[in-house]
Design an enzyme around this catalytic site. Structure first.
Site, short mmCIF file in Angstrom:
data_model
loop_
_atom_site.label_atom_id
_atom_site.label_comp_id
_atom_site.label_asym_id
_atom_site.label_seq_id
_atom_site.Cartn_x
_atom_site.Cartn_y
_atom_site.Cartn_z
N GLY A 120 3.11 3.47 13.62
CA GLY A 120 3.70 2.38 14.01
C GLY A 120 3.45 1.64 15.41
O GLY A 120 2.99 0.40 15.34
N LYS B 7 0.84 -1.20 -0.07
CA LYS B 7 0.12 0.07 -0.01
C LYS B 7 0.86 1.37 0.00
O LYS B 7 1.26 1.43 0.69
CB LYS B 7 -0.99 0.09 1.14
CG LYS B 7 -2.01 1.07 0.97
CD LYS B 7 -2.67 1.60 2.27
CE LYS B 7 -1.84 2.80 2.80
NZ LYS B 7 -1.88 4.03 2.08
N GLY C 237 7.04 4.58 8.21
CA GLY C 237 5.80 5.85 8.42
C GLY C 237 6.12 6.39 9.80
O GLY C 237 7.37 6.24 10.47
N SER C 238 5.34 7.20 10.37
CA SER C 238 5.36 7.79 11.50
C SER C 238 5.23 6.74 12.72
O SER C 238 4.84 5.65 12.68
CB SER C 238 4.02 8.87 11.47
OG SER C 238 3.13 7.97 11.78
N THR C 239 5.70 7.34 13.78
CA THR C 239 5.99 6.39 14.97
C THR C 239 4.61 6.44 15.51
O THR C 239 4.24 5.04 16.07
CB THR C 239 7.01 7.26 15.98
OG1 THR C 239 8.33 7.40 15.50
CG2 THR C 239 6.88 6.51 17.35
N CYS D 167 13.42 10.30 6.58
CA CYS D 167 13.32 10.17 8.44
C CYS D 167 14.58 9.99 8.83
O CYS D 167 14.81 10.36 10.05
CB CYS D 167 12.63 8.77 8.61
SG CYS D 167 12.62 7.55 7.18
N GLU E 257 10.23 15.34 15.25
CA GLU E 257 10.37 15.18 13.71
C GLU E 257 9.71 16.31 13.09
O GLU E 257 8.45 16.25 13.12
CB GLU E 257 9.94 13.73 13.19
CG GLU E 257 10.84 13.47 11.97
CD GLU E 257 10.36 11.93 11.60
OE1 GLU E 257 9.40 11.70 11.88
OE2 GLU E 257 11.31 11.61 10.77
N GLU F 143 9.76 0.59 10.33
CA GLU F 143 11.08 1.80 10.30
C GLU F 143 10.13 3.26 10.48
O GLU F 143 9.69 3.70 9.61
CB GLU F 143 11.53 1.63 9.07
CG GLU F 143 13.02 2.33 8.73
CD GLU F 143 12.76 3.70 8.21
OE1 GLU F 143 12.63 4.62 8.73
OE2 GLU F 143 12.97 3.66 6.81
#
Ligand code: ADP
Length: 506
Positions: free
Chosen positions: A268, A211, A263-265, A319, A416, A285
């Site tokens: 995640g 995706k 993607g983003s934490t 990132c 970030e 990641e």
């Protein structure tokens, strides 16, 4: 009391005010280049893209489509299908079917031949792919042409080579594939992230449902066409477009054996909760806040180039971007002067222009996030320095910027920003540099600049970061593993370590 929206608007206004009032860094007009845009003539985009399921482009059962736009011009590029749960289910079933009946039974060397074929076709289409990447994502053509696409091709070539040699990667083990892998990727390296996910997975004998991110689906669609052209058996690679809900349907599908997410934490963490206890394998990641540490004995001009490459090329949409600069106090003034001189020469504008250094911000939403965090930096008392480069009237842009007077506790030093914004801090001793570099929840990457080899070894071994570059930054190779510590995730991509995520060992 002000609402969240009002607070956000007030912060954005604070940034606009600073942008208006700040004495601008001078730009030397003698260095202006004539426009040199890459031609789009040979790039053919469909008006509307279906989902790539079982080797065919099919209309979504959801019947929904969404527009993908060029963030540099706000022009609509195409309509893309929004996969619902039934579409994701069809893709997973196609992947399962292909896995059982064909792909896992194929001789590994034959699997490798398909992956080589994909690599060669991608190589032939490099120029077209780079242009689509820059149109859909906003990154300068210099980056997509010279960094992203060559790395994509290298990833497929590298992993094709492993397909029939897995027993050498894992000696004394019987190696088998996992099954159906669900892979979810972000918008910062759309095609490269697809390559990082698909190439090792299928080379190891798995099938995939990928995706792409909702703002950058077009190179994934081009990759689907490459799979068709390579005659890849139907169902080995399936691509479903959509946003978070589509991703969640893939994560929660019971017949998916592994999830790989970049993607983003925050997302995640949602995925980690969703997969806990299900037996699904997981690699994540996530975000980063890399420190670039420059010691007083470093080659300063090279370090400045590394800093520029680490945060401004690619608009900071990386990132592993070097978004924190830790500079030794004794050279801070000299380095910052050189940095602002260099920033003043960066050209921001048309991503398709070969002279462009800084492209467009990927979406309005991302631009708002950058503005909000930058406003917060100003409010918290850091000093904002910005390039005076002209900002195009259409599209999403943020000028290359850096903050001085940053404290460790400031949000701009910890969160970030994912934009071309650098937070500068100083240090006196190597111990202080390590302490400050490690003092964040992330641990994806870092950089060390020094003339002393022994110092490189000493410092890098103390860094809690998955990748540490020495006297360079943002360099990638398919044979080199990439991944994080702490809230930057777990699992590695690339190299033998990356293969481990796609095999069962017994
Ligand atoms: P970024 O901040 O880099 O956009 P996100 O984590 O929001 O990162 O998005 C990365 C990818 O994850 C995108 O493809 C997005 O559509 C997808 N995604 C977003 N929310 C979810 C979710 N709840 N479950 C699965 N995937 C999701």
């Amino acid at each position: 009391m002000a609402s969240v929206k009002e607070e956000r608007e007030a912060r954005a206004e604070a940034v606009r005010r600073v942008e208006r009032e700040k004495p601008a860094l001078e730009f030397g007009s003698a260095w202006e280049y004539s426009p040199a845009p890459e031609s789009r003539d040979h790039v053919r985009l469909d008006e509307r893209y279906g989902l790539f399921i079982g080797g065919k482009f099919v209309a979504p059962k959801s019947r929904k489509y969404f527009a993908t736009i060029n963030p540099a011009t706000e022009e609509k590029l195409a309509d893309v299908a929004e996969a619902g749960a039934a579409d994701v289910d069809a893709a997973v079933r196609a992947a399962e079917d292909a896995y059982r009946k064909r792909w896992s039974r194929l001789k590994p060397a034959d699997r490798g031949k398909y992956v080589y074929r994909i690599a060669r076709i991608l190589q032939e289409k490099s120029r077209e792919l780079a242009i689509i990447e820059s149109m859909d994502g906003g990154k300068p053509i210099k980056e997509s042409r010279d960094v992203d696409v060559p790395l994509v091709v290298a990833h497929f070539f590298y992993h094709a080579g492993w397909a029939d040699k897995l027993e050498y990667a894992f000696p004394r083990h019987a190696v088998s594939p996992i099954g159906v892998c669900g892979q979810i990727i972000p918008w910062n390296f759309p095609l490269l992230m697809a390559a990082w996910k698909i190439a090792p997975a299928i080379s190891c004998g798995n099938t995939v449902v990928l995706k792409p991110a909702e703002t950058t689906p077009l190179t994934a669609m081009a990759l689907a066409k490459v799979c068709e052209e390579a005659d890849l058996p139907p169902g080995v690679v399936n691509i479903v477009t959509g946003a978070g809900e589509t991703g969640a349907a893939l994560v929660n599908h019971p017949r998916v054996n592994k999830i790989a997410f970049t993607g983003s934490t925050d997302v995640g963490k949602i995925i980690q909760r969703a997969t806990a206890g299900t037996g699904k394998r997981l690699t994540l990641e996530l975000g980063g806040k890399a420190a670039n540490i420059v010691f007083e004995d470093a080659a300063i001009d090279q370090a400045v180039e590394g800093i520029i490459n680490g945060i401004y090329f690619n608009q900071g949409h990386v990132c592993c971007a070097g978004s924190r600069l830790l500079v030794q106090e004794s050279i801070a003034d000299t380095l910052l002067q050189k940095l602002s001189d260099r920033i003043a020469t960066l050209r921001m504008g048309d991503p398709l222009d070969k002279n462009t250094d800084v492209g467009a911000i990927n979406s309005k939403m991302q631009l708002d996030k950058i503005r909000e965090l930058v406003a917060c930096g100003v409010e918290e008392g850091a000093e904002l320095h910005q390039s005076s480069c002209a900002i195009p009237s259409k599209g999403y842009w943020f000028p290359p910027s850096f903050f001085t007077g940053v404290a460790q506790s400031h949000r701009i030093a910890r969160e970030e920003i994912f934009g071309p914004v650098l937070s500068v801090m100083t240090f006196r001793t190597p111990e202080e540099a390590v302490e400050k570099a490690n003092n964040i929840p992330y641990g994806l990457s870092a950089g060390v600049w020094t003339d002393k080899g022994s110092k490189i070894f000493k410092i890098t071994s103390k860094m809690r970061a998955g990748v540490v570059w020495a006297n360079t930054f943002n360099k990638f190779d398919p044979s080199s593993p990439f991944g994080g510590y702490k809230e930057s995730g777990f699992g590695r991509e690339g190299g033998v370590h990356g293969l481990r995520a796609y095999v069962e060992l017994s």
